[in-house]
Design a protein around this motif. Structure first.
Motif, mmCIF file in Angstrom:
data_model
loop_
_atom_site.group_PDB
_atom_site.id
_atom_site.type_symbol
_atom_site.label_atom_id
_atom_site.label_comp_id
_atom_site.label_asym_id
_atom_site.label_seq_id
_atom_site.Cartn_x
_atom_site.Cartn_y
_atom_site.Cartn_z
ATOM 1 N N GLY A 151 -60.911 -26.285 3.775
ATOM 2 C CA GLY A 151 -61.683 -26.364 2.534
ATOM 3 C C GLY A 151 -62.133 -24.973 2.125
ATOM 4 N N ALA A 152 -61.232 -24.007 2.301
ATOM 5 C CA ALA A 152 -61.629 -22.592 2.221
ATOM 6 C C ALA A 152 -61.971 -22.140 0.814
ATOM 7 N N ALA A 153 -61.518 -22.862 -0.203
ATOM 8 C CA ALA A 153 -61.772 -22.409 -1.571
ATOM 9 C C ALA A 153 -62.990 -23.091 -2.188
ATOM 10 N N GLY A 154 -63.671 -23.939 -1.409
ATOM 11 C CA GLY A 154 -64.863 -24.614 -1.915
ATOM 12 C C GLY A 154 -66.080 -23.707 -1.858
ATOM 13 N N ALA A 155 -67.221 -24.253 -2.256
ATOM 14 C CA ALA A 155 -68.449 -23.455 -2.322
ATOM 15 C C ALA A 155 -68.819 -22.910 -0.945
ATOM 16 N N VAL A 156 -68.734 -23.747 0.082
ATOM 17 C CA VAL A 156 -69.077 -23.304 1.435
ATOM 18 C C VAL A 156 -67.948 -22.455 2.016
ATOM 19 N N GLY A 157 -66.728 -22.992 1.963
ATOM 20 C CA GLY A 157 -65.594 -22.313 2.580
ATOM 21 C C GLY A 157 -65.367 -20.912 2.046
ATOM 22 N N SER A 158 -65.520 -20.735 0.737
ATOM 23 C CA SER A 158 -65.243 -19.415 0.159
ATOM 24 C C SER A 158 -66.293 -18.397 0.591
ATOM 25 N N LYS A 289 -78.277 -9.564 0.175
ATOM 26 C CA LYS A 289 -77.897 -8.168 0.459
ATOM 27 C C LYS A 289 -76.384 -7.975 0.276
ATOM 28 N N TRP A 290 -75.604 -8.858 0.886
ATOM 29 C CA TRP A 290 -74.140 -8.728 0.784
ATOM 30 C C TRP A 290 -73.666 -8.901 -0.667
ATOM 31 N N LEU A 291 -74.345 -9.791 -1.390
ATOM 32 C CA LEU A 291 -73.984 -10.020 -2.790
ATOM 33 C C LEU A 291 -74.238 -8.753 -3.599
ATOM 34 N N LYS A 292 -75.397 -8.150 -3.358
ATOM 35 C CA LYS A 292 -75.770 -6.925 -4.063
ATOM 36 C C LYS A 292 -74.809 -5.785 -3.729
ATOM 37 N N GLU A 293 -74.390 -5.727 -2.462
ATOM 38 C CA GLU A 293 -73.483 -4.654 -2.031
ATOM 39 C C GLU A 293 -72.039 -4.887 -2.467
ATOM 40 N N GLY A 294 -71.795 -6.034 -3.086
ATOM 41 C CA GLY A 294 -70.420 -6.335 -3.505
ATOM 42 C C GLY A 294 -69.528 -6.824 -2.377
ATOM 43 N N LYS A 295 -70.126 -7.129 -1.207
ATOM 44 C CA LYS A 295 -69.314 -7.627 -0.085
ATOM 45 C C LYS A 295 -69.055 -9.122 -0.194
ATOM 46 N N LEU A 296 -69.854 -9.801 -1.006
ATOM 47 C CA LEU A 296 -69.685 -11.228 -1.257
ATOM 48 C C LEU A 296 -69.455 -11.429 -2.744
ATOM 49 N N THR A 297 -68.571 -12.319 -3.068
ATOM 50 C CA THR A 297 -68.386 -12.713 -4.451
ATOM 51 C C THR A 297 -68.328 -14.245 -4.476
ATOM 52 N N TYR A 298 -68.295 -14.819 -5.653
ATOM 53 C CA TYR A 298 -68.275 -16.285 -5.698
ATOM 54 C C TYR A 298 -67.629 -16.751 -6.983
ATOM 55 N N GLU A 299 -67.233 -17.978 -6.986
ATOM 56 C CA GLU A 299 -66.586 -18.591 -8.140
ATOM 57 C C GLU A 299 -67.341 -19.870 -8.445
ATOM 58 N N GLU A 300 -67.386 -20.231 -9.703
ATOM 59 C CA GLU A 300 -68.008 -21.499 -10.099
ATOM 60 C C GLU A 300 -67.035 -22.265 -10.980
ATOM 61 N N ILE A 322 -62.653 -24.958 -7.677
ATOM 62 C CA ILE A 322 -62.640 -23.711 -6.900
ATOM 63 C C ILE A 322 -64.082 -23.236 -6.865
ATOM 64 N N GLY A 323 -64.564 -22.878 -5.704
ATOM 65 C CA GLY A 323 -65.955 -22.455 -5.562
ATOM 66 C C GLY A 323 -66.893 -23.603 -5.865
ATOM 67 N N LYS A 324 -68.055 -23.271 -6.371
ATOM 68 C CA LYS A 324 -69.113 -24.264 -6.559
ATOM 69 C C LYS A 324 -68.835 -25.110 -7.797
ATOM 70 N N GLN A 325 -68.868 -26.428 -7.614
ATOM 71 C CA GLN A 325 -68.712 -27.339 -8.760
ATOM 72 C C GLN A 325 -70.089 -27.630 -9.346
ATOM 73 N N LEU A 326 -70.251 -27.284 -10.612
ATOM 74 C CA LEU A 326 -71.527 -27.479 -11.302
ATOM 75 C C LEU A 326 -71.289 -28.261 -12.580
ATOM 76 N N VAL A 327 -72.359 -28.891 -13.065
ATOM 77 C CA VAL A 327 -72.331 -29.466 -14.405
ATOM 78 C C VAL A 327 -73.478 -28.829 -15.186
ATOM 79 N N LYS A 328 -73.126 -28.270 -16.328
ATOM 80 C CA LYS A 328 -74.152 -27.691 -17.198
ATOM 81 C C LYS A 328 -74.674 -28.809 -18.090
ATOM 82 N N VAL A 329 -75.974 -29.039 -18.020
ATOM 83 C CA VAL A 329 -76.571 -30.165 -18.738
ATOM 84 C C VAL A 329 -77.187 -29.702 -20.056
ATOM 85 N N SER A 330 -77.849 -28.541 -20.027
ATOM 86 C CA SER A 330 -78.434 -28.030 -21.275
ATOM 87 C C SER A 330 -78.640 -26.526 -21.157
ATOM 88 N N GLU A 331 -78.886 -25.903 -22.309
ATOM 89 C CA GLU A 331 -79.173 -24.465 -22.360
ATOM 90 C C GLU A 331 -80.649 -24.235 -22.041
#
Lengths: 335, 335
Positions: A151-158, A289-300, A322-331
Motif C-alpha cells: 500500500g506504498a502509494a497511500g497516505a501512510v505508505g507514501s 522538520k522533514w517536511l520543512k527541509e524538503g525531505k518529505l513530500t506528500y500527495e492528496e 494516490i496519497g491522502k484521500q480527502l473530500v472538500k466540503v466547503s471553502e
C-alpha cells in the motif's frame, strides 16, 4: 439546513451505497462552552471499515442510523467558548455532518504556517504519525536494510517509504497501478517498485529484494503478504498497520504463516496510532522538520462535495487514491 | 558393528518408515584429538521434521542417505583427547548412530549432581531453555496475567506452564488427552486445562480465560491458535515456538490473522533456542535453581532400543508423549 451521512446497514463484504445514506438534519445551536463549526475537509480512511462492523475491536463500532465519524478540518463559524474564535481552523474527530458542535478540548487548532490545513489530516496528522511510529518503533529500520512497504502509494505508505529513505534503507514499494509505481519511483525516490496487479509477485519480490527483507510495513495483508513472508531475514520486523485485503472478505483464508516466523525468528506487531498518544509530539516534530527541509513530500487526492464522501470512501478499497484521500466540503469563509 | 538411522526419502506430509532406514555401518576409530562415544539416550523433537524437508530454514536440512541428527546423551568409551576421559557422560548434537566420534569442543560434560543425566536433554537442556527464553523474553508474563500454553504437556509446554505459575500467572494448558490434562492440573498445578480433542475450543477457552489472553506460548499453530487469537488482550504477546499442526500439512491454510493483531496491538515473535545462545547460562541457572527448590518438575516418556527411534519420533505427531520423549539406547558402562 444541515446534512449528515448515516450508517444504515452493516456491510458483510465491500461497503456500498446500500450501507450509507445522506440525511437532512437540524442546524444545531451552540450552548455556553460550545462552538459551531462547518466542515472544510473530510478524511476517509480504510480503518473506518472496521467500525462499520459490530465485532469487538480497539474502537467502538459506529451505531446504526447514526452518522459515520472521522478526522476532519473545520472552521469555527460561531463560538460560545472563550478559547475558540470565529474563523479558527481546527482538526478533530467529528461526525460526517456539514455543521457540528465542538468543545475546545476535543479539537486541535491548525497552525497554517506549517503547511496547507489539509496536512493536518495527512502527513502532519494521523496517517503521518501512523507511518512514523509503526516504522520507527516496530520496524526499527537500520541503514542498509531492505524495507518493503505494501500500500506504498497511500497516505501512510507514501510517508513510510520516504522515512525509509531518510534512514538509508533499500526501499521497495508495492502498489496497484503504473501511475502509483511511477509516483513512488520518480517523485518519492523509492528504489524498487512492484505493480502487484501486473507482475508475478514472487519473482518481482525476489528481484527487488536480493538481500531478503528486514522490515515489512504492511498495510494490506492478503496475497501480497503471503509472498513477502518467505523472504524474511533472520530477526525481521513486520509493522502490521492494516490488512485492507481482508476487510471486505468474511472469513478470509490464506496460508498459515507461523512457520515463517519461526524460521526467521521474525516479529509481527499490530498497532494503531493511538498506542503512541503520549509520543505524538515527538512524531509531529520529526515530520514537520522533514517536511520543512524538503525531505518529505506528500500527495492528496481531493474530491469535492459533501454528498460524494461515500464514493471517496468506497474508492479506497478499489485503490483509487494516490496519497491522502480527502473530500472538500466547503471553502473557508476567509477566502 | 555400528548402526545409524538414515533419511532415505523426504516426507511431504507425515514422516513414516518409508523415509527412515536403519543401516549397518563401520565402527569408527578415534584419531588424535577425538573420542569415541556410545549413545545412551536420544532426544526426538518436533523441530526435526523441518530438517527432513529441503526448504530454506534457520538450520540446514538433513542430507538424503545420511543419518538424522539431534540431541543425545552419550558415554566416552575411548578417548584420544586429553580433556575427555573414558566413562565421561556428555551431551551433544550427534548423528543417530550407536557409536560416534566427537571432539571435546563439540560436547558438553553432564554434571550428574544436578539430576539424572536425561535432564540435559529436557528440563536442563534445549526444551527447558526454549521454555524459559520464549516465555520470559517474548511473553514477558506479569503476575496476575492470563497465560495460555498449547502443547502444554510436552517437554517445552510442561516447563512453560510451571514457570508461568512461578511468575504468578493464571495458567491455561491445552493438550490432547485426559491423561495429559490431568497431569497438567494435578501434578503441575495448572489453573485451567482444555482437552482440545474433546471440548469445543471456543467455549472452553472463553470459560478458561474470563479476562482474555495476555500471553500465548504457542507450540502448535493450526486450529487451536485460530481460537486463541480472538481472545487476545490489548498488547498481548505470543511466543511462537512451534507449529506442529502445520508441519505435516503441505500448504496448510487457515483464517488470516493479521486483523486480530491490529485490533489488540498484539505481538507475535517466532524464535528458536539458538537465538539466546549468549544467555544460556542465565536460563540454565534459573532452571536448575527452580528444579532444586522443587518449583519445577518434569516427566519423561522413555522408549527402549536404538531401532525404535523412528517410532518414537513419529509418535510426537500423534501426541503420544507426556513430557520429554526419549529413547534409551544403552546402559552406561559404569552401571
Amino acid at each position: 439546513m444541515n446534512r449528515e451521512i448515516q450508517l444504515i446497514k452493516r456491510p458483510e463484504a465491500a461497503p456500498s451505497h446500500e450501507h450509507l445514506k445522506v440525511v437532512e438534519t437540524e442546524q444545531p445551536e451552540p450552548r455556553q462552552g460550545e462552538a459551531l463549526v462547518k466542515l472544510l475537509y473530510v478524511s476517509v480512511d480504510p480503518y473506518m471499515r472496521g467500525r462499520m462492523s459490530d465485532a469487538e475491536s480497539y474502537i467502538a463500532p459506529f451505531q446504526l442510523n447514526e452518522p459515520m465519524e472521522g478526522g476532519v478540518v473545520a472552521e469555527v463559524v460561531q463560538s460560545k467558548d472563550d478559547s475558540l474564535n470565529q474563523g479558527d481552523i481546527v482538526t478533530a474527530m467529528l461526525p460526517w455532518r456539514e455543521y457540528a458542535l465542538v468543545k475546545a478540548d476535543s479539537v486541535r487548532k491548525v497552525d497554517p504556517s506549517l503547511g496547507p490545513v489539509t496536512t493536518s489530516l495527512g502527513i502532519l496528522g494521523m496517517p503521518g504519525l501512523t507511518a512514523y511510529f509503526g516504522l520507527m518503533d516496530i520496524g526499527q529500520p537500520q541503514k542498509g536494510e531492505t524495507l518493503v512497504v505494501s500500500g506504498a502509494a497511500g497516505a501512510v505508505g507514501s510517508t513510510v517509504v520516504q522515512i525509509g529513505k531518510i534512514v538509508g534503507c533499500h526501499v521497495v514499494g508495492i502498489a496497484g497501478s503504473d501511475e502509483k509505481t511511477s509516483y513512488l519511483m520518480n517523485e518519492l525516490g523509492v528504489d524498487e517498485v512492484i505493480n502487484y496487479k501486473k507482475e508475478n509477485m514472487a519473482d518481482a519480490l525476489a528481484n527487488a529484494c536480493p538481500d531478503g527483507v528486514d522490515v515489512y510495513f504492511d498495510n494490506v495483508g492478503g496475497d501480497i503478504s503471503d509472498r513477502v513472508y518467505p523472504l524474511l531475514n533472520k530477526y525481521a520486523r513486520i509493522a502490521q498497520c492494516g490488512a485492507i485485503a481482508s476487510y471486505n472478505v468474511p472469513n478470509d483464508q490464506g496460508p498459515r504463516m507461523q512457520m515463517h516466523l519461526i524460521k526467521s525468528s521474525a516479529l509481527i506487531k499490530g498497532f494503531t496510532v493511538g498506542d503512541y498518544q503520549t509520543r505524538f509530539n515527538e512524531g509531529f516534530n520529526y515530520l514537520s522538520k522533514w517536511l520543512k527541509e524538503g525531505k518529505l513530500t506528500y500527495e492528496e487526492t481531493v474530491q469535492e462535495g459533501f454528498e460524494t464522501i461515500p464514493d471517496a470512501f468506497f474508492g479506497l478499497f478499489e485503490g483509487k487514491n494516490i496519497g491522502k484521500q480527502l473530500v472538500k466540503v466547503s471553502e473557508p469563509s476567509s477566502n
